[in-house]
Design a protein around this motif. Structure first.
Motif, PDB file in Angstrom:
ATOM      1  N   ARG A 154       0.744  -1.152   0.069  1.00  0.00           N
ATOM      2  CA  ARG A 154       0.090   0.123  -0.097  1.00  0.00           C
ATOM      3  C   ARG A 154       0.840   1.215  -0.017  1.00  0.00           C
ATOM      4  NH1 ARG A 154      -5.276  -0.129   0.996  1.00  0.00           N
ATOM      5  NH2 ARG A 154      -5.198  -1.930   2.175  1.00  0.00           N
ATOM      6  N   SER A 155       0.742   2.116  -0.802  1.00  0.00           N
ATOM      7  CA  SER A 155       1.731   3.212  -1.151  1.00  0.00           C
ATOM      8  C   SER A 155       1.198   4.426   0.200  1.00  0.00           C
ATOM      9  CB  SER A 155       1.310   4.053  -2.371  1.00  0.00           C
ATOM     10  OG  SER A 155      -0.066   4.430  -2.448  1.00  0.00           O
ATOM     11  N   HIS A 173      -5.026   8.906  -3.854  1.00  0.00           N
ATOM     12  CA  HIS A 173      -4.654   8.439  -2.538  1.00  0.00           C
ATOM     13  C   HIS A 173      -5.656   7.793  -1.612  1.00  0.00           C
ATOM     14  CE1 HIS A 173      -0.771  10.358  -3.240  1.00  0.00           C
ATOM     15  NE2 HIS A 173      -1.358  11.579  -3.433  1.00  0.00           N
ATOM     16  N   SER A 205      -4.225   4.722  -0.206  1.00  0.00           N
ATOM     17  CA  SER A 205      -3.152   4.869   0.339  1.00  0.00           C
ATOM     18  C   SER A 205      -3.219   4.957   1.870  1.00  0.00           C
ATOM     19  CB  SER A 205      -2.156   5.982   0.011  1.00  0.00           C
ATOM     20  OG  SER A 205      -2.109   6.155  -1.457  1.00  0.00           O
TER      21      SER A 205
END
Length: 396
Positions: A266-267, A287, A290
């Motif tokens: 997961r960023s 996002h 994220s």
């Protein structure tokens, strides 16, 4: 010889209370795939296998499965302990495990004893230097100073003394903070007397130095590198590319290296601004999935900010405030008469939020203040029964 350099697995660690063990297991799968696809001969793990000296059961199970899979692979493995590991616990049974081609080196007294491996060009001496606590080795090693520099310098003196009698290429593994590198927020401070760094010149003349401890991948030179952690463990690592170094060591001792990125579960995103802007900006749609850290800059602290943010960014983990409102000053002036507690709290809320509390909030504040009084000297405007959850929901 083809070497895969990795470190700082921190098995069992969480990310702001989010469990990471599943993601760490996915990295292990990736690691084994690289070993087979790239025909890796040697995997070096430069410390911090676990996140704590007493790792949780699931972390130990994953480590055991990982080492068993590596032992069954085409590669040999040399693994050292870091400052997060218990050297004795990680090193238990190492002499037996050696027979499986997994060499665990946690004993500071054996830093001058290499793991000797061979390829078509001859021997390669791999020196696994565990994390060296200056307090633990100063007396037995007779160090001139209590410092990481002194401890690692002595370790490298022993390495070079052993190399002098050998005709072998050299690989050194060390867990340390080398000067000239960039730390992140997720490494534990190892400073002694305010000093934590050592000089990169300690590794001069070594064909390849595989470093651990810092969580960002970094190259100090063509032969001295940090692999960094395989996963991000703090929002300070938002810009990091995680992975391992794939290093080719030729017959003359020269090296070439290629960075192999690891899977990103997961960023990370760090967002800053006023709440309404963050909730409406279409550019932030990227996002939604994220892990998010948010810093709000509203002059007035928004109500229920975390709940509103999580409707758009479900994985918001950290919320901070840097209000543009004036800094709160003293609520009382020395020498003035005392004021009621409820008035002080009301003034505090007004200064913090930039606006006065509503009548309903003032009533709730009064109930909370009166419920906290231990001396019986309560304000009598309301019944002293506070509901903490209701107070928090209305106020913030």
């Amino acid at each position: 010889m083809r070497i895969l350099h990795t470190s700082d697995w921190h098995l069992g660690r969480s990310f702001h209370r989010e469990g990471m063990l599943t993601h760490q297991a996915a990295f292990v799968d990736h690691l084994l795939e690289v070993v087979e696809q790239e025909r890796v001969d040697l995997v070096v793990v430069s410390g911090d296998v676990y996140d704590r000296a007493l790792p949780q059961v699931d972390a130990v199970r994953l480590a055991s499965e990982t080492l068993a899979r590596l032992a069954a692979s085409r590669a040999n493995v040399v693994l050292t302990s870091g400052n997060h590991d218990s050297a004795q616990r990680l090193g238990f049974g190492s002499s037996l495990i050696d027979a499986a081609g997994v060499f665990i080196r946690t004993d500071a007294g054996r830093v001058g004893e290499p793991v000797l491996l061979h390829d078509e060009h001859g021997p390669v001496a791999v020196y696994g230097i565990p994390y060296l606590d200056p307090d633990a080795v100063r007396e037995p090693w007779g160090l001139p100073a209590r410092s990481h520099e002194a401890a690692l310098a002595e370790a490298m003196r022993r390495v070079r003394a052993d190399l002098t009698g050998r005709s072998a290429r050299s690989v050194v593994m060390a867990h340390a903070f080398v000067a000239g590198c960039e730390p992140s927020d997720s490494e534990r401070d190892i400073s002694v007397g305010g000093v934590s760094m050592v000089s990169a010149s300690l590794f001069d003349g070594i064909d390849y130095t595989a470093l651990g401890h810092l969580h960002g991948s970094q190259s100090l030179s063509a032969t001295v590198r940090y692999s960094g952690s395989p996963l991000a463990y703090s929002f300070s690592e938002t810009g990091h590319v995680k992975g391992s170094w794939l290093v080719d060591l030729d017959g003359s001792g020269a090296t070439t290296a290629e960075f192999v990125p690891a899977p990103v579960p997961r960023s990370l995103a760090r967002l800053r601004g006023e709440l309404e802007s963050l909730l409406s900006d279409p550019d932030l749609d990227a996002h939604r999935d994220s892990w998010v850290q948010v810093t709000l800059t509203d002059a007035v602290r928004p109500s229920q900010a975390m709940e509103r943010l999580r409707r758009r960014f479900p994985h918001t983990l950290v919320l901070g405030f840097e209000s543009t409102a004036p800094v709160i000053g003293p609520l009382t002036t020395p020498g003035t008469s005392s004021r009621r507690d409820r008035d002080l709290v009301a003034d505090f809320v007004a200064e913090l939020r930039g606006t006065a509390a509503s009548p309903a909030e003032l009533e709730l504040l009064g109930r909370a203040v009166d419920a906290c009084c231990a001396d019986g000297d309560v304000d009598t405007l309301v019944t002293p029964t506070a509901d903490a959850e209701e107070f928090a929901e209305v106020l913030f």
